[in-house]
Design a protein around this motif. Structure first.
Motif, PDB file in Angstrom:
ATOM      1  N   VAL A 129       0.848  -1.189   0.000  1.00  0.00           N
ATOM      2  CA  VAL A 129       0.000   0.000   0.000  1.00  0.00           C
ATOM      3  C   VAL A 129       0.893   1.252   0.000  1.00  0.00           C
ATOM      4  N   ALA A 130       0.540   2.248  -0.818  1.00  0.00           N
ATOM      5  CA  ALA A 130       1.393   3.436  -0.937  1.00  0.00           C
ATOM      6  C   ALA A 130       1.110   4.452   0.170  1.00  0.00           C
ATOM      7  N   ALA A 131      -0.140   4.537   0.585  1.00  0.00           N
ATOM      8  CA  ALA A 131      -0.485   5.542   1.580  1.00  0.00           C
ATOM      9  C   ALA A 131      -1.657   5.052   2.410  1.00  0.00           C
ATOM     10  N   VAL A 132      -1.715   5.552   3.636  1.00  0.00           N
ATOM     11  CA  VAL A 132      -2.877   5.237   4.456  1.00  0.00           C
ATOM     12  C   VAL A 132      -3.552   6.554   4.847  1.00  0.00           C
ATOM     13  N   PHE A 133      -4.837   6.642   4.545  1.00  0.00           N
ATOM     14  CA  PHE A 133      -5.631   7.832   4.839  1.00  0.00           C
ATOM     15  C   PHE A 133      -6.362   7.625   6.149  1.00  0.00           C
ATOM     16  N   CYS A 134      -6.255   8.612   7.038  1.00  0.00           N
ATOM     17  CA  CYS A 134      -6.957   8.482   8.304  1.00  0.00           C
ATOM     18  C   CYS A 134      -7.336   9.869   8.796  1.00  0.00           C
ATOM     19  N   ALA A 135      -8.206   9.912   9.798  1.00  0.00           N
ATOM     20  CA  ALA A 135      -8.634  11.199  10.329  1.00  0.00           C
ATOM     21  C   ALA A 135      -7.509  11.844  11.124  1.00  0.00           C
ATOM     22  N   LYS A 136      -6.681  11.006  11.729  1.00  0.00           N
ATOM     23  CA  LYS A 136      -5.618  11.514  12.588  1.00  0.00           C
ATOM     24  C   LYS A 136      -4.606  10.404  12.797  1.00  0.00           C
ATOM     25  N   ILE A 137      -3.364  10.779  13.050  1.00  0.00           N
ATOM     26  CA  ILE A 137      -2.360   9.761  13.343  1.00  0.00           C
ATOM     27  C   ILE A 137      -1.261  10.380  14.194  1.00  0.00           C
ATOM     28  N   GLY A 138      -0.721   9.609  15.106  1.00  0.00           N
ATOM     29  CA  GLY A 138       0.344  10.103  15.979  1.00  0.00           C
ATOM     30  C   GLY A 138       1.677  10.183  15.243  1.00  0.00           C
ATOM     31  N   GLU A 139       2.636  10.900  15.849  1.00  0.00           N
ATOM     32  CA  GLU A 139       3.921  11.085  15.190  1.00  0.00           C
ATOM     33  C   GLU A 139       4.705   9.790  15.060  1.00  0.00           C
ATOM     34  N   ARG A 140       4.689   8.985  16.131  1.00  0.00           N
ATOM     35  CA  ARG A 140       5.486   7.749  16.083  1.00  0.00           C
ATOM     36  C   ARG A 140       4.980   6.784  15.025  1.00  0.00           C
ATOM     37  N   PRO A 141       3.688   6.475  15.041  1.00  0.00           N
ATOM     38  CA  PRO A 141       3.206   5.579  13.983  1.00  0.00           C
ATOM     39  C   PRO A 141       3.449   6.158  12.588  1.00  0.00           C
ATOM     40  N   ARG A 142       3.333   7.484  12.454  1.00  0.00           N
ATOM     41  CA  ARG A 142       3.582   8.088  11.138  1.00  0.00           C
ATOM     42  C   ARG A 142       5.012   7.785  10.683  1.00  0.00           C
ATOM     43  N   GLN A 143       5.950   7.900  11.671  1.00  0.00           N
ATOM     44  CA  GLN A 143       7.352   7.649  11.367  1.00  0.00           C
ATOM     45  C   GLN A 143       7.576   6.178  11.008  1.00  0.00           C
ATOM     46  N   ARG A 144       6.966   5.287  11.807  1.00  0.00           N
ATOM     47  CA  ARG A 144       7.118   3.843  11.542  1.00  0.00           C
ATOM     48  C   ARG A 144       6.613   3.504  10.148  1.00  0.00           C
ATOM     49  N   LEU A 145       5.492   4.097   9.791  1.00  0.00           N
ATOM     50  CA  LEU A 145       4.917   3.831   8.469  1.00  0.00           C
ATOM     51  C   LEU A 145       5.861   4.325   7.385  1.00  0.00           C
TER      52      LEU A 145
END
Ligand code: SF4
Ligand code: SF4
Ligand code: SF4
Lengths: 64, 485
Positions: free
Chosen positions: B432-448
């Motif tokens: 998957v190229a991108a994940v769309f969500c209403a909100k996401i934390g900084e750490r998970p964003r970095q892991r992704l």
């Protein structure tokens, strides 16, 4: 001459009760058991004991 | 109460706007995803969350567990648990008598205006003890005639009951068909119980196969919609599902849905204990793609439980257990009417947004997959950490198209993130190229990001397709900021 249900194996699915030609299986309080006096081991009706043939758990409907 | 559905309070808010009615009531004007279905079929499925790709955003279904007995054995099922064809394996549901089932349906209908389908799908086989199943349907049909009734079965006893199925107004039946070759069947089914006898091996599989085909033919001959489910078992029937697809299509099944085998030693199943693995998301997608580029192929099945309640992908079953049925509110038809009106408008809006985005952005690049965290309504409206599963869309030159779901484990429970669960989410997002969500934390964003997945929260609460197209267009113009959705 009767069959019995090994209670700790039984899942309570009721397949045996539904198939029994003699209405010999009771399910009081979700606990399935064979009423000894009513069970004929299906003799003269079917070639195999219906409860044992329908039961999904091996060695659960067995000769008493 | 979970937020997974449109809150009733929001209906009042929407209903004012309805006066300037958008006038979109048919799929002709809305240009639904189901354009290629015949009208009669569309009529039957448009509000059916399990069948219509569009409806699953808006309507709810419930299953009632009145049928615990089964008449066959599948190697992926342990009968201490619910039917694995119709549930996530390893789940046990509360078994109900017909009268209790009716009370439960009435309670849910009062609380969930989205409810449009009631199904009996286990926890065993719905036709192993057919009397109980039909008695339940009769009670529900009498009390709430607007509900669609559906039935799921392994097909063994189906052809004996076609008349009753038609008479009681059941217009959707699901049959789980994993093979059309008894040799393969013998590797899936160790035995069946049929006509007062236990059959084993190839003989059992041959009877099951013949009965499944006869049942399918008899139903479609009467115009009853039949969906076929197949469990994809790598190394057993993966190559064979093309033959299954041809056989069921030829007999009039309108949908063929492939589900992954879920196999785990802890479920105690034959497959689980013998190391038979389930397919990877990529393997599943490959088979689904082989079987049909056709839009009718349902890709949003997620093996809901035999007693599940809610929109697809959520389960509110725990709110409606037997002991909580006491103070149920009465069902209010006006509330449902209002909800239906809101849905019509939302569907039209979403479609318009999609079309506008498509016109505004000419995309030339190869399509990519994106994942969406959503709780329904066709919007990006769920926090990344609260998503149990993602909807997967393919976005490219032809716009955005729903292609399936991926389950994940909640990685964030009560604010504590577990690194392991994050790894599970990343695995579920493979390819998957991108994940769309209403909100996401900084750490998970970095892991992704490290895993090569872009986290996008710029389109929070917007429509999925329009946002995906806009995002893709912006991305392919390498850096230029795209117009807002
Ligand atoms: S052996 Fe036959 S008669 Fe006896 S309980 Fe089983 S099914 Fe009934
Ligand atoms: S068929 Fe077997 S498992 Fe099911 S209720 Fe009877 S004894 Fe128990
Ligand atoms: S049909 Fe369902 S309940 Fe019966 S054995 Fe197969 S998975 Fe289990």
């Amino acid at each position: 001459m009767a069959f019995k249900i090994i209670a700790e194996n039984c899942t309570g699915c009721g397949a045996c009760q539904f198939e029994c030609p003699n209405n010999a299986i009771s399910s009081k309080g979700g606990l399935f058991s064979i009423i000894t006096g009513k069970c004929t081991e299906c003799k003269g009706i079917y070639p195999t004991q219906q409860c044992a043939a329908a039961c999904p758990i091996p060695k659960t409907c067995v000769k008493a | 109460m979970p937020q997974n559905i449109v809150a009733l309070s929001s209906i009042g808010r929407f209903s004012g706007a309805l006066c300037e009615s958008s006038g979109c009531s048919s799929r002709g004007t809305c240009g639904s995803a189901a354009d290629d279905l015949p009208d009669a079929v569309w009529q039957k499925i448009q509000d059916h969350p399990c069948y219509s790709e569009d409806a699953h955003h808006y309507f709810a279904r419930m299953h009632i567990a009145v049928a615990p007995a089964c008449n066959i054995q599948c190697n992926y099922c342990h009968r201490k648990f619910d039917c694995a064809n119709e549930s996530r394996p390893g789940v046990v549901s509360e078994k109900l008598e017909p009268e209790e089932a009716l009370r439960k349906v009435l309670a849910v209908a009062a609380e969930v205006p989205q409810l449009s389908v009631v199904g009996i799908a286990g926890p065993g086989d719905a036709l192993a003890n057919a009397e109980k199943t039909f008695a339940t349907f009769a009670l529900i049909h009498e009390a709430l005639p607007h509900l669609k009734l559906c039935l799921s079965t392994n097909g063994l006893m189906l052809s004996d009951h076609v008349d009753r199925i038609a008479a009681i107004g059941i217009d959707h039946v699901t049959i789980t068909i994993n093979m059309v070759d008894p040799e393969i069947g013998a590797r899936i089914y160790p035995w069946i119980f049929y006509r007062h006898q236990r059959w084993e091996g190839i003989e059992a599989a041959r009877i099951l196969h013949q009965r499944q085909m006869a049942g399918l033919e008899a139903l479609t001959a009467r115009g009853i919609l039949v969906k076929v489910n197949s469990v994809l078992i790598p190394g057993v029937n993966d190559e064979h599902l093309t033959a299954v697809n041809q056989a069921v299509r030829a007999r009039g099944a309108f949908l063929h849905n492939v589900m992954p085998l879920i196999s785990d030693p802890s479920h105690g199943t034959y497959y689980g204990l013998n190391g038979q693995r389930g397919p990877t998301p990529a393997e599943l997608r490959k088979v689904q793609d082989q079987l049909g580029a056709d839009a009718k192929l349902m890709r949003h099945c997620r093996q809901c439980r035999a007693d599940a309640v809610g929109l697809l992908g959520e389960d509110r079953g725990a709110e409606f257990t037997r002991d909580k049925l006491g103070e149920a509110k009465p069902f209010d038809p006006a509330q449902r009417e209002m909800y239906l009106a809101v849905v019509e408008r939302e569907r039209a809006d979403r479609q318009n947004a999609k079309e506008a985005a498509q016109v505004a952005h000419k995309i030339e690049e190869a399509p990519v997959l994106v994942a969406v965290a959503t709780k329904g309504g066709g919007r990006i409206n769920l926090h990344f950490g609260h998503a149990n599963e993602f909807q997967i869309y393919e976005v490219g030159p032809d716009g955005a198209r729903f292609v399936g779901h991926r389950r994940t484990d909640k990685y964030c429970v009560g604010g504590h993130s577990e690194p392991d669960a994050m790894a599970t989410s990343i695995a579920a997002l493979e390819g998957v190229a991108a994940v769309f969500c209403a909100k996401i934390g900084e750490r998970p964003r970095q892991r992704l990001k490290e895993a090569g997945v872009e986290a996008v929260d710029a389109y929070a609460f917007d429509y999925i397709e329009a946002s995906a197209i806009t995002w893709f267009a912006g991305r392919s113009q390498s850096g230029t900021v795209a117009a807002t959705a």
